[in-house]
Scaffold this motif. Structure first.
Motif, short mmCIF file in Angstrom:
data_model
loop_
_atom_site.label_atom_id
_atom_site.label_comp_id
_atom_site.label_asym_id
_atom_site.label_seq_id
_atom_site.Cartn_x
_atom_site.Cartn_y
_atom_site.Cartn_z
N ASP A 1 0.83 -1.20 0.00
CA ASP A 1 0.00 0.00 0.00
C ASP A 1 0.87 1.25 0.00
O ASP A 1 1.99 1.23 0.48
N GLY B 1 -0.65 -12.25 -7.96
CA GLY B 1 -1.10 -13.11 -6.88
C GLY B 1 -1.60 -14.44 -7.42
O GLY B 1 -1.63 -14.67 -8.64
N ASP C 1 -7.06 -16.10 1.99
CA ASP C 1 -8.22 -15.28 1.70
C ASP C 1 -8.07 -14.51 0.39
O ASP C 1 -8.52 -13.37 0.28
N VAL C 2 -7.43 -15.12 -0.59
CA VAL C 2 -7.30 -14.50 -1.92
C VAL C 2 -8.17 -15.28 -2.90
O VAL C 2 -7.91 -16.46 -3.16
N ASP D 1 -11.35 -12.98 -7.69
CA ASP D 1 -11.59 -11.56 -7.99
C ASP D 1 -10.48 -10.67 -7.46
O ASP D 1 -10.42 -9.48 -7.78
N ASP D 2 -9.62 -11.23 -6.61
CA ASP D 2 -8.56 -10.41 -6.03
C ASP D 2 -7.32 -10.35 -6.92
O ASP D 2 -6.40 -9.58 -6.66
N ILE D 3 -7.28 -11.18 -7.95
CA ILE D 3 -6.13 -11.13 -8.87
C ILE D 3 -6.63 -10.79 -10.28
O ILE D 3 -7.83 -10.74 -10.51
N LYS D 4 -5.71 -10.54 -11.19
CA LYS D 4 -6.07 -9.94 -12.48
C LYS D 4 -6.54 -10.97 -13.51
O LYS D 4 -6.00 -11.07 -14.61
#
Lengths: 199, 199
Positions: free
Chosen positions: A36, B109, B116-117, B120-123
């Motif tokens: 971040d 990622g 908790d990935v 939708d959290d990766i491209k």
């Protein structure tokens, strides 16, 4: 890496840190880029802040954010003994033993003609002033037992002669938990020479 | 270390870097304190600057300081092949081979329910858009051959089915220069299974 100037610059900066090679530096740079914005900002700020706030203790040259470091400011410490070390980290190592109750003096370096570091480049003058102005009974030379450390210890002990103060050095020998088989021969020779009668 | 807040803070920040333990972090902090003010400032600035200037390529999500990364901007690359990797550093590893001339897609990622990935959290969505809008003939799944890497590759290859694109994965086997004796049994089993006729 495809050349991105800001990235290469960051990698270069990380490479300057002690013990960081180019691979680790790249990993660190990727960590910063992936983190971040606030993480990067906090990191950068902590560098600037540490640099601004931390200075050398006016007496012993240890690191502190006050006028006196916590050891010099502690009245329970024995001010008649000064242990001379190369760098602030060495104080941590000795303090961890909880065995020493005197004060310290940090040289911030060792005399090293090879690296162009002379006696005036480290905090020797400050040590002499302390010894001359205070009632110091013993100076323990706790520089590392390598060439520069021993040369520096010898040099300082000669300068301290006129002050009639006892100058001592740390004992050399096999480290506790160490193995005789894998000790170098100079260490074994020292351990032989300094052998003690068993009680 | 006698407790100096600004110092402890700096050590903490260094400890957050990948591969840095508490001892190394202390050494790094001591380096900063011992260095010139300008060195610390340059270091801090390079962190902020990298963070500000570097962003993701709008096509492949690789790092860049422009709109397109240097690979996507290079018209000589074969746009019909996309190699999917976990992180920007993986691109460097593949580029070093000088053997691949297609484009990339960085997932940033891997799917990992434990951490908790989710998808939708990766491209992944960006990859599907690329495949649907361009004339892509092959997608090479080059995620690492561990649990998360393989699960992510399987997940993406299922999503790619409707697009009638060839989906391949990197070959698994004994690394060149590696030793059979010290290879793990899963790798040896894979190498056996994927054995090739010698020419």
């Amino acid at each position: 890496m495809q050349y991105i100037p800001a990235f290469s610059k960051l990698v270069e900066e990380f490479e300057k840190l002690p013990g960081v090679g180019s691979k680790s530096a790249q990993k660190m740079a990727y960590y910063i880029i992936a983190a971040d914005k606030s993480v990067a900002k906090t990191f950068a700020d902590s560098i600037i802040e540490a640099k601004q706030k931390i200075k050398c203790c006016s007496v012993c040259q240890n690191l502190t954010d006050k006028e006196l470091c916590s050891i010099c400011a502690n009245e329970k410490r024995d001010a008649s003994v000064i242990c001379v070390v190369e760098k602030p980290g060495d104080i941590d190592a000795i303090e961890r033993t909880r065995d020493y109750n005197g004060l310290y003096h940090v040289l911030h370096g060792l005399i090293s003609p090879m690296s162009d570091v002379g006696p005036d480049d480290i905090k020797i003058a400050e040590l002499l002033v302390r010894v001359s102005e205070n009632d110091v009974k013993e100076v323990i030379m706790a520089t590392s037992p390598n060439v520069e450390g021993q040369a520096t210890a010898m040099y300082i002990s000669k300068l301290l002669k006129p002050f009639e103060v006892k100058v001592t050095g740390l004992a050399l020998g096999i480290p506790v938990g160490g193995s005789l088989e894998y000790s170098d021969s100079i260490t074994i020779a020292q351990a032989m020479e300094n052998r003690k009668e068993l009680e």
